[in-house]
Design an enzyme around this catalytic site. Structure first.
Site, mmCIF file in Angstrom:
data_model
loop_
_atom_site.group_PDB
_atom_site.id
_atom_site.type_symbol
_atom_site.label_atom_id
_atom_site.label_comp_id
_atom_site.label_asym_id
_atom_site.label_seq_id
_atom_site.Cartn_x
_atom_site.Cartn_y
_atom_site.Cartn_z
ATOM 1 N N SER A 62 0.851 -1.186 0.000
ATOM 2 C CA SER A 62 0.000 0.000 0.000
ATOM 3 C C SER A 62 0.889 1.239 0.000
ATOM 4 C CB SER A 62 -0.880 0.016 1.251
ATOM 5 O OG SER A 62 -1.536 1.254 1.421
ATOM 6 N N TYR A 87 -2.566 -0.932 10.377
ATOM 7 C CA TYR A 87 -2.439 -1.230 8.952
ATOM 8 C C TYR A 87 -1.057 -0.847 8.434
ATOM 9 C CZ TYR A 87 -3.549 -1.594 4.000
ATOM 10 O OH TYR A 87 -3.542 -1.941 2.676
#
Length: 331
Positions: free
Chosen positions: A178, A191
């Protein structure tokens, strides 16, 4: 079976971003389909929807032998994909793999190798989850689940697939990270920590596998409309509901926003990620990138990627590790 709008395929992939507000309103530099995956054997995790589902369909339509894996079989998503494969004559085999389950990972990869007649050509570690909220409220249950899925999952999959790849002296591994694996967004829970860990693990693996002619590429998506947003919102609400006031009280404004969260990843086209991976698969061996940012909008991680590569080459380029480092960075 009717075609499914890819924007409606909300997926449990590992794509999240600096929130929907930074996603492009219109896709102006969409990644075009390019490169051939014909004849490749490709195993993809997290294929119930999202990037994984799109990859499974697209690569099979382009002539690949696809092993589409997902957890909790039987389930409607598996039946739909199998029916689609039957209707269109696609070479898609749905296998049950929960990436947090050692036995399922070992059995699923072994079955894929048996059906493929040998080593996989490509492994795409796409499965992932997210929760939001300040680090202080991330209890150990949430923390362990994220690390088990986003970090240990790809490690389990790689360990299962690599012995045959090394024996074949070829293979590619894609780990879907990401933007938030390189830049930090306050309030995005564990995350980013998991994606930072995945980035580091993937880079180290890339160096170690270079002598075996196996390449590793880290895919860094920005925001895309996949179901990770809805799943993240649900996991986050559960986390907030069980959090103690002594942890919540320091973050009132942030918690209020999280309780009314309605992020969906914007209006970008999720096919960017399958297209980017297919493009890299088709590149000549030895020229594939270690990292690939994917998003039509802001890519804040690019500068960090560039500095990191220079630092690695400058530090180790002339050391005994130099050939590994230079091979990965195409120097």
């Amino acid at each position: 079976m009717p075609n499914i709008n890819r924007r409606a395929l909300l997926g449990g992939a590992a794509a999240t971003t600096v929130l929907a507000a930074t996603a492009a309103a219109a896709q102006s530099d969409m990644i075009k389909p390019a490169g051939s995956v014909k004849g490749k054997t490709i195993l993809i995790t997290g294929c119930s929807s999202g990037f994984g589902r799109l990859m499974a369909e697209d690569y099979a339509r382009k002539g690949a032998k696809v092993f589409a894996t997902m957890r909790n079989l039987p389930r409607p998503a598996a039946s739909e994909l199998s029916a689609l494969a039957s209707d269109e004559g696609l070479d898609i085999t749905v296998l049950e793999i929960d990436v947090t389950d050692d036995a399922q990972v070992a059995a699923g990869v072994a079955e894929a190798e048996r059906l493929a007649g040998g080593a996989l050509d490509v492994l795409v570690n796409n499965a992932g989850i997210s929760t939001a909220g300040p680090i202080e409220i991330q209890d150990m249950a949430a923390t362990q689940l994220l690390f088990d899925t986003n970090v240990f999952g790809p490690q389990r999959m790689a360990r299962a697939a690599l012995p045959a790849m090394r024996a074949a002296k070829s293979g590619q591994i894609f780990n879907v990270s990401s933007q938030l694996g390189r830049v930090m967004l306050p309030g995005f829970g564990q995350y980013s920590p998991t994606k930072f860990a995945l980035e580091a693990m993937s880079e180290q693996m890339a160096y170690e596998l270079a002598p075996h002619n196996i390449e590793v590429t880290i895919i860094q998506p920005g925001g895309y409309p996949t179901e990770i947003w809805a799943n993240s919102n649900a996991l986050t609400q559960g986390l907030l509901d069980r959090a103690e006031d002594k942890h919540l009280n320091g973050y009132e404004a942030m918690v209020t926003r999280l309780r009314s969260a309605s992020n969906n990843g914007g209006s970008t086209d999720p096919m960017d990620v399958p297209n980017a991976i297919a493009e890299i698969i088709a590149m000549p061996a030895g020229t594939r990138p270690l990292r690939r940012p994917v998003h039509p909008g802001s890519k804040p991680q690019v500068a960090i990627n560039e500095v990191s590569a220079k630092a690695q080459i400058g530090w180790l380029g002339e050391s005994p590790y130099g050939p590994m480092i230079k091979a990965v960075h195409n120097v």
